[in-house]
Write an enzyme that holds these catalytic residues in place. Sequence first.
Site, mmCIF file in Angstrom:
data_model
loop_
_atom_site.group_PDB
_atom_site.id
_atom_site.type_symbol
_atom_site.label_atom_id
_atom_site.label_comp_id
_atom_site.label_asym_id
_atom_site.label_seq_id
_atom_site.Cartn_x
_atom_site.Cartn_y
_atom_site.Cartn_z
ATOM 1 N N GLU A 173 -24.917 -52.859 -39.151
ATOM 2 C CA GLU A 173 -23.617 -52.988 -39.417
ATOM 3 C C GLU A 173 -22.902 -54.341 -38.770
ATOM 4 O OE1 GLU A 173 -21.138 -49.149 -38.603
ATOM 5 O OE2 GLU A 173 -22.476 -48.272 -40.290
ATOM 6 N N GLU A 296 -28.386 -45.019 -43.404
ATOM 7 C CA GLU A 296 -27.333 -44.036 -42.621
ATOM 8 C C GLU A 296 -26.518 -43.093 -43.776
ATOM 9 O OE1 GLU A 296 -24.807 -45.216 -39.110
ATOM 10 O OE2 GLU A 296 -26.505 -46.800 -38.471
HETATM 11 O O1 AHR Z 1 -24.293 -42.856 -36.701
HETATM 12 C C1 AHR Z 1 -23.185 -43.288 -36.011
HETATM 13 C C2 AHR Z 1 -22.826 -44.748 -36.098
HETATM 14 O O2 AHR Z 1 -22.343 -44.807 -37.395
HETATM 15 C C3 AHR Z 1 -23.810 -45.446 -36.114
HETATM 16 O O3 AHR Z 1 -24.048 -46.064 -34.716
HETATM 17 C C4 AHR Z 1 -23.151 -46.833 -36.799
HETATM 18 O O4 AHR Z 1 -24.195 -47.934 -37.353
HETATM 19 C C5 AHR Z 1 -22.348 -46.063 -37.803
HETATM 20 O O5 AHR Z 1 -21.137 -46.844 -37.969
#
Ligand code: AHR
Length: 487
Positions: A173, A296
Amino acid sequence: MAVITLNPERSRGTISKNIYGHFSEHLGRCIYQGVYVGENSAIPQVRGIRTDVVEALKKIHLPVLRWPGGCFADEYHWRDGIGPKESRKRMVNTNWGGVVEDNSFGTHEFLDLCEQVGCEPYFSANVGSGTVREMAEWIEYTNSDGDSSVVRERRANGREDAWGVKYWGIGNESWGCGGNMRAEYYADVYRRYQTFCRTYGKNKPFRIASGSSGLDYHWTEVLMREAAPMMDGISVHYYTVCGDTWEKKGSATDFTEEEYYKTLHKAAYIDEVISQHDAIMTRYDPEKRVGLIVDEWGTWFDVEPGTNPGFLYQQNTMRDALVAAVSLNIFNRHCDRVTMANIAQLVNVLQSVILTEGEKMVLTPTWHVFDLYQAHQDAKEIDCFVGTGSIGPEKWAVERISASASSREGRYTVTAANLDADQPEEIRITGVRASRAEARVLSGEMHAKNDFEQEMLTTKPLPVTVEENGDLTLTLPACAVAEIRFS
Ligand code: AHR
């Protein structure tokens, strides 16, 4: 009745087993307590790693595990987590709850976990607050067998041979917690860092660029334009949030029927998100060499009442199972571009497959979906058209039935979910002449969950009939996910 029509002549290719990957971050009780309890714990463990959790992950053939973050990755300095535990550096986990991180779980412990489970490690390297040298030496430490000081250091720490870590994320990110960079700036940073992802022997790093927040198509456009030939994958993150703001994301367990459909509607939108990123990527990479890595994904609800807001602990219901089923069917159907996905997160955080409390462990409905979908791993995707109506309030309407299909050595697998919260659905599967079939199903009321007192949700055999013409018919209960296997 819904008709699922298979066309084995049409395929988008192999469904990478890595679509069934997971993500584990130093966040809340995911690593500590969830995975790692320490060598002195009375909880059954091997070198501090929970045996019950390892066994549960082996059962679903977990193929790849991402670590150490997430946002944590861009503040993680891997040298803090090697060597004698008593002298490892302590830090405050500023991203997640402000708790003390004693670094007792580091590179050796994570790779031990992967070896115990039998999965590939996927490292997320620190770009936001680290250096090129730090990342390059991490790769050397894990992948080289040359006689360098870094390799001698690894050997002194007890590991003779290189592990050979294949998957390397270059930041996480980077548009947000990983450094608040603009796409144009990060593209250059990425080009620089990837230069130093050296190959040692046969260990060639698979380089994954930090990707978009989901709907940010500009990010993918710029990265592909500026760096596509220098990457093997680019990530995208997509969370399903039921509420309308991050402050009020909605409860994991207490929701209305409208919120149930709203959640599924938002989960299904990942199809559009993937299609848009794929279209951009295809302009620069028509051969589809660069993978879209959904590293994610999953539901993100309000934390359970009374728990640390920074720990992101949420329960898991049949609604989560349906989100997983819909998402995995979509990934399967995009397998020509989506080559890895990692649900967030493994244990005790967000949409977990496992919850723990002291020595107790429970498998969530989401774990059962990964169990039902295992046969797709590395199988050939086959085209599957679902003739079905929609269900839910107009604004949040979803397809009543979600499905995907694959084949391997003459055996077929269809995974199908009935999103209707209240009504069963008759299903006919046609297009392949079957002679025998078997099916399993996970079903329950939309709020149903497994907890430490009662593990009521588990898969059961589902009757399936082979018709005279070789079609299959079955009844999918309301709010259910099934695996149908036949030949
Ligand atoms: O999964 C939780 C958080 O969500 C992670 O650390 C981040 O990459 C995302 O914003």
